[in-house]
Design an enzyme around this catalytic site. Structure first.
Site, short mmCIF file in Angstrom:
data_model
loop_
_atom_site.label_atom_id
_atom_site.label_comp_id
_atom_site.label_asym_id
_atom_site.label_seq_id
_atom_site.Cartn_x
_atom_site.Cartn_y
_atom_site.Cartn_z
CG ASP A 1 -1.70 -0.24 -3.01
OD1 ASP A 1 -2.58 -0.04 -2.16
OD2 ASP A 1 -0.86 0.61 -3.34
CD GLU B 1 -4.65 -7.77 1.84
OE1 GLU B 1 -5.45 -7.01 2.41
OE2 GLU B 1 -3.41 -7.59 1.86
CD GLU C 1 -2.71 -1.33 2.49
OE1 GLU C 1 -2.66 -0.43 3.34
OE2 GLU C 1 -3.42 -2.34 2.61
O1 G3I Z 1 -3.73 -7.15 18.88
C1 G3I Z 1 -4.56 -6.11 19.43
C2 G3I Z 1 -5.11 -6.52 20.75
O2 G3I Z 1 -4.05 -6.68 21.66
C3 G3I Z 1 -6.10 -5.46 21.21
O3 G3I Z 1 -6.69 -5.87 22.39
C4 G3I Z 1 -7.18 -5.22 20.17
C5 G3I Z 1 -8.14 -4.10 20.57
O4 G3I Z 1 -8.69 -3.47 19.43
O5 G3I Z 1 -6.56 -4.86 18.97
C6 G3I Z 1 -5.71 -5.86 18.47
O6 G3I Z 1 -5.15 -5.43 17.29
C7 G3I Z 1 -6.03 -5.41 16.17
C8 G3I Z 1 -5.46 -6.35 15.13
O7 G3I Z 1 -6.21 -6.25 13.93
C9 G3I Z 1 -5.49 -7.80 15.58
O8 G3I Z 1 -6.78 -8.21 15.81
C10 G3I Z 1 -6.07 -3.99 15.63
O9 G3I Z 1 -6.74 -3.14 16.56
C11 G3I Z 1 -6.78 -3.95 14.30
O10 G3I Z 1 -6.63 -2.65 13.74
C12 G3I Z 1 -6.13 -4.95 13.37
O11 G3I Z 1 -6.84 -4.92 12.15
C13 G3I Z 1 -6.17 -5.52 11.08
C14 G3I Z 1 -5.92 -4.47 10.00
O12 G3I Z 1 -5.27 -5.11 8.90
C15 G3I Z 1 -5.03 -3.33 10.47
O13 G3I Z 1 -4.76 -2.48 9.41
C16 G3I Z 1 -7.05 -6.63 10.52
O14 G3I Z 1 -7.17 -7.67 11.49
C17 G3I Z 1 -6.45 -7.17 9.25
O15 G3I Z 1 -7.40 -8.02 8.62
C18 G3I Z 1 -6.13 -6.04 8.30
O16 G3I Z 1 -5.50 -6.56 7.17
C19 G3I Z 1 -5.13 -5.59 6.18
C20 G3I Z 1 -3.98 -6.18 5.39
O17 G3I Z 1 -2.91 -6.51 6.25
C21 G3I Z 1 -3.50 -5.19 4.33
N1 G3I Z 1 -4.60 -4.79 3.48
C22 G3I Z 1 -5.74 -4.26 4.16
C23 G3I Z 1 -6.25 -5.25 5.21
C24 G3I Z 1 -7.46 -4.69 5.88
O18 G3I Z 1 -7.16 -3.53 6.62
#
Ligand code: G3I
Length: 362
Positions: free
Chosen positions: A208, A279, A158
């Site tokens: 991306d 994805e 990205e």
């Molecule tokens: O690990 C912490 C945990 O300790 C905490 O208690 C909790 C509270 O919100 O958050 C947890 O982290 C979260 C993490 O996922 C694991 O579950 C984050 O807040 C959350 O923002 C994160 O979201 C991920 C996201 O990327 C972040 O940008 C999604 O699971 C994941 O599916 C997503 O994947 C991305 C790809 O890597 C790149 N392309 C876009 C895609 C969607 O955003």
């Protein structure tokens, strides 16, 4: 006397429990149950790999094994997890997942090395004098650690914004990307080169989202073209491209046409690269409906299913260059966008989206 008073209540509780248990059928006899439906990886075995995401608790699940042959860590191989401080690595969770995945017969995608999100603070504090060396060491350490185990790496994730394109990709990258801020567009070439040198067996991808948008697709096209020319000039004997693949993430919604995806695939085809749909998920809503948090409608769900079928027809028609289609989650409730039911299973049951995908090959 007291004993007899309670008897009818106990009887009622027993009858209610039996009724409740009989209703807790786990659907394993249902033809739409996830393990009873045709395996996606088998169905598309002559066309492309079929992938999904892995998390520490899910990596060896029967559901993943039945349908998929390649896994991408949803979060646990991102820089903030693996490399919290410069020079110190935390590979334990990722190592366990990668080992379990490989032992279970999956290929593994490395996701991701350089990004502007989910990165440790030290990535954000690099500057023009230290960034190149720090970046090369980090890539050498991480890619080297997993050498021989990773099918393909999302080296950069990205790095381009949505929106208009001024025709010069080198000045069009995201400023939030610390490597771009410190090194300018050269970070692309140097990072891919470091990854190639650390594990020449891995296929190197640029990944991306919104690449169905023509302006963004053009930026990525021009970048991949120029970086690969630079590599060819520096290494005339090289028989491979440096950036060998483009990951089109595919976080779509019901406003995204199959024709727009096809147009970008046609553009990328000219580069001689491979493509992964890396994805995939499709909201059962348009982007504006989703943003406004509107309730789902049957029309939206039907449209999403139709689009899944339409997209797969495009993927099948381009399967000479599409090496993988990875869904971003197995079932709706586990999705990062769960409120818009974007996946092809609901609970353990196949949705009409799943059936449209299967039918796309007939
Ligand atoms: O690990 C912490 C945990 O300790 C905490 O208690 C909790 C509270 O919100 O958050 C947890 O982290 C979260 C993490 O996922 C694991 O579950 C984050 O807040 C959350 O923002 C994160 O979201 C991920 C996201 O990327 C972040 O940008 C999604 O699971 C994941 O599916 C997503 O994947 C991305 C790809 O890597 C790149 N392309 C876009 C895609 C969607 O955003």
């Amino acid at each position: 006397m007291k004993k007899n008073f309670y008897k009818p209540f106990i009887l009622v509780i027993i009858i209610a429990s039996v009724l409740l248990l009989s209703n807790c059928d786990d659907n394993t006899d249902d033809p739409d149950y996830i393990l009873n439906v045709v395996s996606l990886k088998e169905h598309f075995k002559d066309h492309f790999l079929i992938g999904n995401i892995m998390n520490p608790g899910s990596v060896a699940s029967e559901k993943l094994k039945h349908h998929y042959n390649v896994l991408t860590a949803e979060n646990d191989m991102k820089p903030d997890k693996i490399n919290p401080n410069r020079g110190s690595y935390n590979f334990r969770t990722a190592d366990n997942m990668v080992k379990t995945a490989i032992d279970s017969g999956f290929l593994v995608v490395g996701h991701t090395l350089l990004w502007h999100s989910q990165i440790p603070s030290w990535h954000r504090s690099v500057n023009s004098s230290n960034a190149k060396g720090y970046m090369e060491t980090y890539i050498k350490d991480v890619v080297g650690h997993f050498k021989g185990k990773i099918y393909s790496w999302d080296v950069i994730n990205e790095a381009f914004p949505d929106g208009g394109y001024n025709g010069d990709w080198k000045t069009s990258m995201r400023n939030e990307n610390p490597w771009y801020s410190a090194l300018g567009s050269d970070f692309v070439y140097y990072s891919f080169l470091a990854a190639r040198q650390a594990d020449s067996g891995a296929i190197l991808y640029y990944n991306d989202y919104n690449l169905n948008m023509s302006s963004k697709a053009k930026m990525v096209h021009d970048m991949v073209r120029d970086v690969n020319i630079r590599y060819k000039n520096a290494y005339p004997g090289a028989d491979r491209l440096l950036i060998e693949g483009i990951g089109m993430q595919g976080h779509h919604n019901t406003g995204v046409t199959a024709a727009s995806i096809k147009a970008s695939i046609d553009l990328f085809r000219q580069l001689g690269v491979r493509i992964s749909i890396s994805e995939l998920d499709v909201l059962s809503q348009t982007w504006s409906e989703y943003s406004a948090q509107n309730a789902l409608t049957e029309t939206g769900k039907t449209k999403a299913a139709q689009l899944y079928g339409d997209y797969f027809k495009v993927f099948i028609a381009n399967s000479d260059i599409i090496e993988r289609v990875t869904f971003w989650g197995v079932n709706d409730s586990e999705s990062w966008r769960s409120r818009a039911a974007p996946l092809i299973f609901s609970g353990d049951m196949a949705k009409s989206s799943y059936h449209k995908i299967i039918d796309s090959l007939k």
